[in-house]
Design a protein around this motif. Structure first.
Motif, PDB file in Angstrom:
ATOM      1  N   GLU A   1      -3.078   8.442   7.082  1.00  0.00           N
ATOM      2  CA  GLU A   1      -3.123   6.983   7.214  1.00  0.00           C
ATOM      3  C   GLU A   1      -3.700   6.333   5.958  1.00  0.00           C
ATOM      4  O   GLU A   1      -3.218   5.292   5.501  1.00  0.00           O
ATOM      5  CB  GLU A   1      -3.958   6.601   8.434  1.00  0.00           C
ATOM      6  N   ALA A   2      -4.735   6.958   5.401  1.00  0.00           N
ATOM      7  CA  ALA A   2      -5.349   6.426   4.182  1.00  0.00           C
ATOM      8  C   ALA A   2      -4.363   6.447   3.014  1.00  0.00           C
ATOM      9  O   ALA A   2      -4.294   5.492   2.227  1.00  0.00           O
ATOM     10  CB  ALA A   2      -6.603   7.234   3.835  1.00  0.00           C
ATOM     11  N   ILE A   3      -3.581   7.526   2.911  1.00  0.00           N
ATOM     12  CA  ILE A   3      -2.596   7.618   1.834  1.00  0.00           C
ATOM     13  C   ILE A   3      -1.474   6.602   2.048  1.00  0.00           C
ATOM     14  O   ILE A   3      -0.953   6.012   1.098  1.00  0.00           O
ATOM     15  CB  ILE A   3      -2.049   9.048   1.732  1.00  0.00           C
ATOM     16  N   ALA A   4      -1.099   6.370   3.323  1.00  0.00           N
ATOM     17  CA  ALA A   4      -0.060   5.375   3.622  1.00  0.00           C
ATOM     18  C   ALA A   4      -0.506   3.979   3.181  1.00  0.00           C
ATOM     19  O   ALA A   4       0.290   3.209   2.622  1.00  0.00           O
ATOM     20  CB  ALA A   4       0.263   5.387   5.107  1.00  0.00           C
ATOM     21  N   LYS A   5      -1.767   3.651   3.421  1.00  0.00           N
ATOM     22  CA  LYS A   5      -2.294   2.356   2.976  1.00  0.00           C
ATOM     23  C   LYS A   5      -2.312   2.279   1.457  1.00  0.00           C
ATOM     24  O   LYS A   5      -2.017   1.235   0.865  1.00  0.00           O
ATOM     25  CB  LYS A   5      -3.693   2.136   3.551  1.00  0.00           C
ATOM     26  N   LEU A   6      -2.667   3.392   0.838  1.00  0.00           N
ATOM     27  CA  LEU A   6      -2.679   3.445  -0.625  1.00  0.00           C
ATOM     28  C   LEU A   6      -1.270   3.270  -1.179  1.00  0.00           C
ATOM     29  O   LEU A   6      -1.067   2.614  -2.208  1.00  0.00           O
ATOM     30  CB  LEU A   6      -3.276   4.773  -1.080  1.00  0.00           C
ATOM     31  N   ALA A   7      -0.285   3.853  -0.482  1.00  0.00           N
ATOM     32  CA  ALA A   7       1.109   3.727  -0.919  1.00  0.00           C
ATOM     33  C   ALA A   7       1.573   2.280  -0.911  1.00  0.00           C
ATOM     34  O   ALA A   7       2.374   1.863  -1.757  1.00  0.00           O
ATOM     35  CB  ALA A   7       2.010   4.579  -0.031  1.00  0.00           C
ATOM     36  N   GLU A   8       1.074   1.489   0.046  1.00  0.00           N
ATOM     37  CA  GLU A   8       1.421   0.070   0.090  1.00  0.00           C
ATOM     38  C   GLU A   8       0.893  -0.653  -1.143  1.00  0.00           C
ATOM     39  O   GLU A   8       1.594  -1.483  -1.737  1.00  0.00           O
ATOM     40  CB  GLU A   8       0.849  -0.559   1.359  1.00  0.00           C
ATOM     41  N   LYS A   9      -0.325  -0.352  -1.543  1.00  0.00           N
ATOM     42  CA  LYS A   9      -0.896  -0.965  -2.740  1.00  0.00           C
ATOM     43  C   LYS A   9      -0.124  -0.534  -3.985  1.00  0.00           C
ATOM     44  O   LYS A   9       0.103  -1.345  -4.897  1.00  0.00           O
ATOM     45  CB  LYS A   9      -2.367  -0.578  -2.878  1.00  0.00           C
ATOM     46  N   VAL A  10       0.283   0.736  -4.013  1.00  0.00           N
ATOM     47  CA  VAL A  10       1.065   1.230  -5.148  1.00  0.00           C
ATOM     48  C   VAL A  10       2.395   0.495  -5.232  1.00  0.00           C
ATOM     49  O   VAL A  10       2.843   0.095  -6.306  1.00  0.00           O
ATOM     50  CB  VAL A  10       1.293   2.755  -5.015  1.00  0.00           C
ATOM     51  N   ARG A  11       3.031   0.287  -4.076  1.00  0.00           N
ATOM     52  CA  ARG A  11       4.315  -0.419  -4.036  1.00  0.00           C
ATOM     53  C   ARG A  11       4.162  -1.856  -4.526  1.00  0.00           C
ATOM     54  O   ARG A  11       5.027  -2.385  -5.218  1.00  0.00           O
ATOM     55  CB  ARG A  11       4.874  -0.385  -2.611  1.00  0.00           C
ATOM     56  N   ASP A  12       3.046  -2.493  -4.175  1.00  0.00           N
ATOM     57  CA  ASP A  12       2.796  -3.862  -4.635  1.00  0.00           C
ATOM     58  C   ASP A  12       2.643  -3.926  -6.152  1.00  0.00           C
ATOM     59  O   ASP A  12       2.821  -4.988  -6.757  1.00  0.00           O
ATOM     60  CB  ASP A  12       1.533  -4.422  -3.970  1.00  0.00           C
ATOM     61  N   SER A  13       2.297  -2.790  -6.758  1.00  0.00           N
ATOM     62  CA  SER A  13       2.131  -2.736  -8.219  1.00  0.00           C
ATOM     63  C   SER A  13       3.427  -2.372  -8.932  1.00  0.00           C
ATOM     64  O   SER A  13       3.428  -2.157 -10.153  1.00  0.00           O
ATOM     65  CB  SER A  13       1.043  -1.722  -8.580  1.00  0.00           C
ATOM     66  N   GLY A  14       4.534  -2.254  -8.179  1.00  0.00           N
ATOM     67  CA  GLY A  14       5.826  -1.978  -8.789  1.00  0.00           C
ATOM     68  C   GLY A  14       6.155  -0.516  -8.949  1.00  0.00           C
ATOM     69  O   GLY A  14       7.062  -0.156  -9.704  1.00  0.00           O
ATOM     70  N   CYS A  15       5.428   0.350  -8.247  1.00  0.00           N
ATOM     71  CA  CYS A  15       5.682   1.787  -8.305  1.00  0.00           C
ATOM     72  C   CYS A  15       5.830   2.285  -6.872  1.00  0.00           C
ATOM     73  O   CYS A  15       5.687   1.523  -5.915  1.00  0.00           O
ATOM     74  CB  CYS A  15       4.533   2.495  -9.031  1.00  0.00           C
ATOM     75  N   GLU A  16       6.143   3.570  -6.713  1.00  0.00           N
ATOM     76  CA  GLU A  16       6.241   4.146  -5.372  1.00  0.00           C
ATOM     77  C   GLU A  16       5.464   5.446  -5.304  1.00  0.00           C
ATOM     78  O   GLU A  16       5.525   6.265  -6.223  1.00  0.00           O
ATOM     79  CB  GLU A  16       7.705   4.397  -4.981  1.00  0.00           C
TER      80      GLU A  16
END
Length: 376
Positions: A319-334
């Motif tokens: 779950e923590a990594i999934a939340k982190l992935a959302e922040k990464v996506r907002d920065s233009g990466c995946e």
């Protein structure tokens, strides 16, 4: 008869393993004295970074054949008895450029020097190393470092532990047993890794020669084993940075945290290749997602993708990594989290990082039912 064959196979495996373990001390032909061990480095068009270590080792077994079992056993003993040289001065020479560096309290030295302009069609370069202090004319060797050519499209920084190899990289004997006694087809490497990493190295057009730099939390004592393991499994060649001692300061009793080491190492690589974008590959078991996310924030626009092998059965961690992935996506990466290299390869092919042929090669790899877990 089957038992006899198995015994002979294990005996041959022990011989190969001993030869690899003895390799770091063989440069003096059993005479003893001072010895320089160089690790693969990496460089840009005008700069190079590499590491090494200086030892004093005992001399015995010089009258034995190089390929004899007794010689290998004695060389392993010599490796155990060697002592690091503190405050030694190592002279490093590449063509017309020379630098002198000092060994630390563990005998390690770090070379980070400016170079003249190098030819663009050469990927591996040779440097000469010798000792200024203490003096020993026999203590000379060569090292090598990698520079990407003009065809390189991007670089890859990959963790090794739980990303390329199963858990246990720091257990030298266990890794040696899997690698040599069980053979190159043993479950040392995660399924699909050789084809995926070859895909990264070749790029979407093929033969691009994209640089791969590997980092490990294991001790430097496994360096030679990792090199041999990569060769046996045909994983693209590249510098291997061991994080355990890198960054340790003189007078410090304990090394800094591996997480800080990894962040410093990645910063160093990105600063050296200041005009190149990178793919970051790691695992969920440690702090790779957090470290890579921080790198993304510090180097906006430089990170093409973050691939994380899922090795954790903890739902909170997922779950923590999934939340982190959302922040990464907002920065233009995946950030892609999976325990299956086919999923990572599909994303890489979709985003033009590897070719369709590389994707097909990964997809053909049989997925082990125990992927993501340490083999017995």
């Amino acid at each position: 008869m089957p038992h006899r064959k198995r015994f002979r196979r294990y005996l041959a495996s022990v011989r190969r393993g001993l030869h690899i373990l003895a390799a770091p001390v063989k440069g003096d032909n059993g005479r003893g004295g001072l010895f320089i061990q160089a690790y693969r480095g990496f460089g840009s068009r005008d700069r190079v970074f590499l590491m090494g270590r200086v030892f004093r080792q005992p001399g015995f077994g010089a009258d034995m054949r190089e390929d004899s079992l007794r010689r290998d056993l004695l060389d392993v003993v010599r490796r155990l008895l060697r002592k690091p040289i503190v405050g030694g001065l190592v002279r490093v020479r590449y063509k017309d450029t020379t630098a002198v560096v000092e060994t630390d309290q563990h005998g390690y030295f770090r070379v980070d020097m400016n170079l003249g302009q190098m030819p663009s069609d050469v990927t591996w370069h040779v440097v000469e190393l010798s000792l200024d202090q203490p003096t020993d004319e026999r203590a000379t060797t060569t090292g090598e470092f990698f520079t990407p050519t003009h065809t390189a499209g991007y670089g890859v920084i990959s963790d090794i532990d739980d990303t390329v190899v199963y858990t246990g990289v720091a257990n030298t004997l266990k890794m040696m047993w899997r690698l040599f006694a069980q053979g190159a087809d043993s479950r040392v490497i995660f399924n699909g890794v050789p084809d995926l990493y070859k895909g990264f190295h070749d790029g979407p057009e093929g033969n691009q020669g994209n640089p791969l730099i590997y980092v490990s939390r294991g001790p430097w004592s496994i360096y030679q084993v990792l090199v041999e393991m990569f060769r046996l499994h045909r994983i693209p060649n590249g510098p291997i940075l061991i994080l355990r001692e890198w960054g340790m300061k003189r007078g410090s009793l304990l090394p800094r945290r591996a997480r800080d080491h990894k962040l410093d190492a990645i910063r160093h690589v990105l600063d050296l290749y200041h005009s190149m974008s990178f793919v970051l590959v790691g695992d969920s078991g440690q702090h790779d997602p957090e470290v890579y996310s921080r790198v993304l924030q510090e180097y906006p626009g430089r990170i093409l993708a973050i691939y994380i092998r899922d090795v954790s059965a903890d739902s909170d961690r997922a779950e923590a990594i999934a939340k982190l992935a959302e922040k990464v996506r907002d920065s233009g990466c995946e950030l892609v989290l999976s325990d299956d290299n086919r999923v990572l390869a599909e994303h890489a092919a979709e985003h033009g990082l590897i070719s369709e042929d590389a994707l097909a090669a990964v997809q053909r790899t049989e997925v082990s039912a125990s992927a993501g877990h340490e083999p017995a």
